[in-house]
Design a protein around this motif. Sequence first.
Motif, PDB file in Angstrom:
ATOM      1  N   ALA A 113       0.824  -1.205   0.000  1.00 21.68           N
ATOM      2  CA  ALA A 113       0.000   0.000   0.000  1.00 21.68           C
ATOM      3  C   ALA A 113       0.861   1.259   0.000  1.00 21.68           C
ATOM      4  O   ALA A 113       0.524   2.258  -0.622  1.00 21.68           O
ATOM      5  CB  ALA A 113      -0.935  -0.001   1.207  1.00 21.68           C
ATOM      6  N   ARG A 114       1.976   1.217   0.718  1.00 23.47           N
ATOM      7  CA  ARG A 114       2.910   2.347   0.731  1.00 23.47           C
ATOM      8  C   ARG A 114       4.247   1.897   0.150  1.00 23.47           C
ATOM      9  O   ARG A 114       4.783   0.859   0.535  1.00 23.47           O
ATOM     10  CB  ARG A 114       3.132   2.863   2.152  1.00 23.47           C
ATOM     11  CG  ARG A 114       4.103   4.050   2.226  1.00 23.47           C
ATOM     12  CD  ARG A 114       4.643   4.244   3.629  1.00 23.47           C
ATOM     13  NE  ARG A 114       3.568   4.511   4.570  1.00 23.47           N
ATOM     14  CZ  ARG A 114       3.743   4.495   5.900  1.00 23.47           C
ATOM     15  NH1 ARG A 114       4.922   4.180   6.404  1.00 23.47           N
ATOM     16  NH2 ARG A 114       2.724   4.770   6.692  1.00 23.47           N
ATOM     17  N   TYR A 124       0.390   1.184  -3.931  1.00 24.15           N
ATOM     18  CA  TYR A 124      -0.868   0.915  -4.632  1.00 24.15           C
ATOM     19  C   TYR A 124      -2.048   1.643  -4.006  1.00 24.15           C
ATOM     20  O   TYR A 124      -3.170   1.574  -4.527  1.00 24.15           O
ATOM     21  CB  TYR A 124      -1.135  -0.585  -4.732  1.00 24.15           C
ATOM     22  CG  TYR A 124      -1.625  -1.289  -3.497  1.00 24.15           C
ATOM     23  CD1 TYR A 124      -2.826  -0.944  -2.875  1.00 24.15           C
ATOM     24  CD2 TYR A 124      -0.918  -2.354  -2.965  1.00 24.15           C
ATOM     25  CE1 TYR A 124      -3.282  -1.602  -1.761  1.00 24.15           C
ATOM     26  CE2 TYR A 124      -1.372  -3.026  -1.841  1.00 24.15           C
ATOM     27  CZ  TYR A 124      -2.553  -2.636  -1.244  1.00 24.15           C
ATOM     28  OH  TYR A 124      -3.003  -3.302  -0.136  1.00 24.15           O
ATOM     29  N   SER A 125      -1.847   2.342  -2.889  1.00 24.15           N
ATOM     30  CA  SER A 125      -2.926   3.150  -2.322  1.00 24.15           C
ATOM     31  C   SER A 125      -3.152   4.433  -3.110  1.00 24.15           C
ATOM     32  O   SER A 125      -4.127   5.146  -2.873  1.00 24.15           O
ATOM     33  CB  SER A 125      -2.622   3.486  -0.863  1.00 24.15           C
ATOM     34  OG  SER A 125      -1.423   4.245  -0.766  1.00 24.15           O
ATOM     35  N   ARG A 126      -2.255   4.714  -4.046  1.00 24.18           N
ATOM     36  CA  ARG A 126      -2.369   5.906  -4.883  1.00 24.18           C
ATOM     37  C   ARG A 126      -2.683   5.488  -6.323  1.00 24.18           C
ATOM     38  O   ARG A 126      -2.271   4.408  -6.769  1.00 24.18           O
ATOM     39  CB  ARG A 126      -1.075   6.722  -4.841  1.00 24.18           C
ATOM     40  CG  ARG A 126      -0.593   7.023  -3.423  1.00 24.18           C
ATOM     41  CD  ARG A 126       0.731   7.749  -3.426  1.00 24.18           C
ATOM     42  NE  ARG A 126       0.558   9.109  -3.914  1.00 24.18           N
ATOM     43  CZ  ARG A 126       0.278  10.141  -3.115  1.00 24.18           C
ATOM     44  NH1 ARG A 126       0.109   9.960  -1.821  1.00 24.18           N
ATOM     45  NH2 ARG A 126       0.166  11.350  -3.613  1.00 24.18           N
ATOM     46  N   ARG A 154       2.217  -2.365   4.642  1.00 25.88           N
ATOM     47  CA  ARG A 154       0.970  -3.004   4.254  1.00 25.88           C
ATOM     48  C   ARG A 154       0.258  -3.436   5.523  1.00 25.88           C
ATOM     49  O   ARG A 154       0.909  -3.958   6.440  1.00 25.88           O
ATOM     50  CB  ARG A 154       1.235  -4.218   3.364  1.00 25.88           C
ATOM     51  CG  ARG A 154      -0.015  -4.806   2.728  1.00 25.88           C
ATOM     52  CD  ARG A 154       0.336  -6.020   1.897  1.00 25.88           C
ATOM     53  NE  ARG A 154      -0.850  -6.576   1.237  1.00 25.88           N
ATOM     54  CZ  ARG A 154      -0.929  -7.821   0.803  1.00 25.88           C
ATOM     55  NH1 ARG A 154       0.095  -8.633   0.961  1.00 25.88           N
ATOM     56  NH2 ARG A 154      -2.018  -8.257   0.213  1.00 25.88           N
ATOM     57  N   PRO A 213      -7.735   2.585  -6.511  1.00 25.67           N
ATOM     58  CA  PRO A 213      -6.781   1.816  -5.687  1.00 25.67           C
ATOM     59  C   PRO A 213      -7.442   0.969  -4.616  1.00 25.67           C
ATOM     60  O   PRO A 213      -6.899  -0.061  -4.218  1.00 25.67           O
ATOM     61  CB  PRO A 213      -5.911   2.919  -5.053  1.00 25.67           C
ATOM     62  CG  PRO A 213      -6.075   4.107  -5.930  1.00 25.67           C
ATOM     63  CD  PRO A 213      -7.469   4.022  -6.460  1.00 25.67           C
ATOM     64  N   LEU A 214      -8.629   1.358  -4.146  1.00 30.28           N
ATOM     65  CA  LEU A 214      -9.286   0.630  -3.073  1.00 30.28           C
ATOM     66  C   LEU A 214      -9.575  -0.825  -3.462  1.00 30.28           C
ATOM     67  O   LEU A 214      -9.622  -1.708  -2.602  1.00 30.28           O
ATOM     68  CB  LEU A 214     -10.584   1.335  -2.675  1.00 30.28           C
ATOM     69  CG  LEU A 214     -11.365   0.743  -1.499  1.00 30.28           C
ATOM     70  CD1 LEU A 214     -10.516   0.796  -0.227  1.00 30.28           C
ATOM     71  CD2 LEU A 214     -12.679   1.472  -1.301  1.00 30.28           C
ATOM     72  N   ASN A 228      -7.701  -2.870  -4.808  1.00 31.40           N
ATOM     73  CA  ASN A 228      -6.562  -3.720  -4.456  1.00 31.40           C
ATOM     74  C   ASN A 228      -6.730  -4.371  -3.090  1.00 31.40           C
ATOM     75  O   ASN A 228      -6.216  -5.466  -2.849  1.00 31.40           O
ATOM     76  CB  ASN A 228      -5.266  -2.901  -4.472  1.00 31.40           C
ATOM     77  CG  ASN A 228      -4.746  -2.657  -5.865  1.00 31.40           C
ATOM     78  OD1 ASN A 228      -4.334  -3.580  -6.558  1.00 31.40           O
ATOM     79  ND2 ASN A 228      -4.774  -1.413  -6.295  1.00 31.40           N
ATOM     80  N   GLU A 229      -7.424  -3.689  -2.186  1.00 38.32           N
ATOM     81  CA  GLU A 229      -7.621  -4.230  -0.845  1.00 38.32           C
ATOM     82  C   GLU A 229      -8.585  -5.409  -0.840  1.00 38.32           C
ATOM     83  O   GLU A 229      -8.642  -6.163   0.122  1.00 38.32           O
ATOM     84  CB  GLU A 229      -8.165  -3.128   0.083  1.00 38.32           C
ATOM     85  CG  GLU A 229      -7.229  -1.944   0.268  1.00 38.32           C
ATOM     86  CD  GLU A 229      -6.035  -2.303   1.141  1.00 38.32           C
ATOM     87  OE1 GLU A 229      -6.063  -3.373   1.762  1.00 38.32           O
ATOM     88  OE2 GLU A 229      -5.082  -1.512   1.191  1.00 38.32           O
ATOM     89  N   ASP A 281     -14.189  -3.162   6.112  1.00 33.54           N
ATOM     90  CA  ASP A 281     -12.891  -2.810   5.534  1.00 33.54           C
ATOM     91  C   ASP A 281     -11.761  -3.499   6.283  1.00 33.54           C
ATOM     92  O   ASP A 281     -10.596  -3.081   6.196  1.00 33.54           O
ATOM     93  CB  ASP A 281     -12.691  -1.296   5.546  1.00 33.54           C
ATOM     94  CG  ASP A 281     -12.766  -0.712   6.952  1.00 33.54           C
ATOM     95  OD1 ASP A 281     -13.103  -1.468   7.896  1.00 33.54           O
ATOM     96  OD2 ASP A 281     -12.506   0.495   7.111  1.00 33.54           O
TER      97      ASP A 281
END
Length: 440
Positions: free
Chosen positions: A115-116, A135-137, A169, A253-254, A256-257, A310
């Motif tokens: 994520a970062r 991947y959060s962006r 992550r 990006p969400l 991906n979660e 979430d």
Amino acid sequence: MKKFQYHNAIEAVVFFCLIAFSSLSFSAQTIELNDDFSEVDLDRHYITFFEDAEDTLAIADIVAQRDALFRPPEQDVLNFGHTASSVWVHFSVTDNGAANEDNVWILESSFPLLARYNVYVFSEGVETEAYSIGYSRPMVERKLRHRYFAQPITLKPNTTYDVYVNVKRANGSVQIPLKLTRPVNFFYNELSSNHAFGILFGIMIAMTIYNLFLFFSVGNRAYFYYIAYIVSTIVTFQALTGFGFLFIWKNTPLINEYVTQLGATIAGMCSLLFARNFIELEKYDKRLNRVIDILVGIGLVLVVIKVFTDYFMSLQVSTYMNVASVILPLIVFYCWRKGSRPAGYFLLAWFMLIIGIVLYTLTLMGIAPTNAVTTNSVLIGAAAEMLLLSLGLADRINTERKAKYEALEEQHKAIVRLKEAEDRLMHRALHTRTTGLPNR
């Protein structure tokens, strides 16, 4: 007395040597680039790392306390398993090329599920470049839009740079394979790997279409579960390889979660249901059939929790998949020993997938060499598994058709024998036994 003093002197020397050795701090090697290098794997000789469990330190704190915080890794590829920590990696690099101009190198990390992913480049204590490409962006914010993390960095000749990479992550698996590559080599390698991925994904799609045709032709539920398994596996691999974020949900990006956790769980559920119908488990043990029901129910609960919350469930999903991966082959092996022919195909296909997973794990641990086969071994194993299962389904069709043909043939023979018996009875009823002449 002299002997006692001699031993004391030896002990003192050893003691002071141990103190001196323990006081020495590890210093990673500086990467010396030149015109002969096209790519460099950043193994344990070049990198140090620090795990910030509380995620409280900023880049300024890291730079100021680097010597006290960072330590050498024990493996070539950093693999932290499931962790919520913020991980920092540091290495130093110098470009000693003959050209008196800036050189661009690509810092790549082939694990896209972070994520970062922040990159900081320093020269003589001054920050020269900083990037945030996790991947959060959205994908559009990356300087180089790529399926995994690939960040171009500029190196002036004969200048030493300190590069820091910070990843995080939420309780998911964290791996940080790092490599420096020249742009030409980077794009050439990526072109080759894309061809391999195209072939593998093409095999999966072909298997989907082939079994979809069989499903509409035969109407057996095993084919439906198998198709659902292939589709969910393809979606999962789209996330694991980064292609999904690059081409499909690049502005969201969400997703991906959710994709990896939901896709893996649904694939596990479908594999359980497919195996039950494929090997016709009810014929061999109804208790094992209830075990499959329980595992599928647990998977359904995980899917519902993930859809409506979430909560990051990577650890729970991994545990579920591991338990299913152990129980299911045991059940299938039991049915195979009981005489199930399809169970043999299933075990062979499952074995191919396990080989791929083990080989990929050995690559992450630095035991197996890193190349196109080992890096993509899980995907290759999955493709081989699907191919073998498709052959098993085709063999089941042939076996069922042969059984039906034999049954029809036996039925025809029984009808013929019955007709012959009727003819004999009718002949006896209408003819005299002694003369064989027709009765009045």
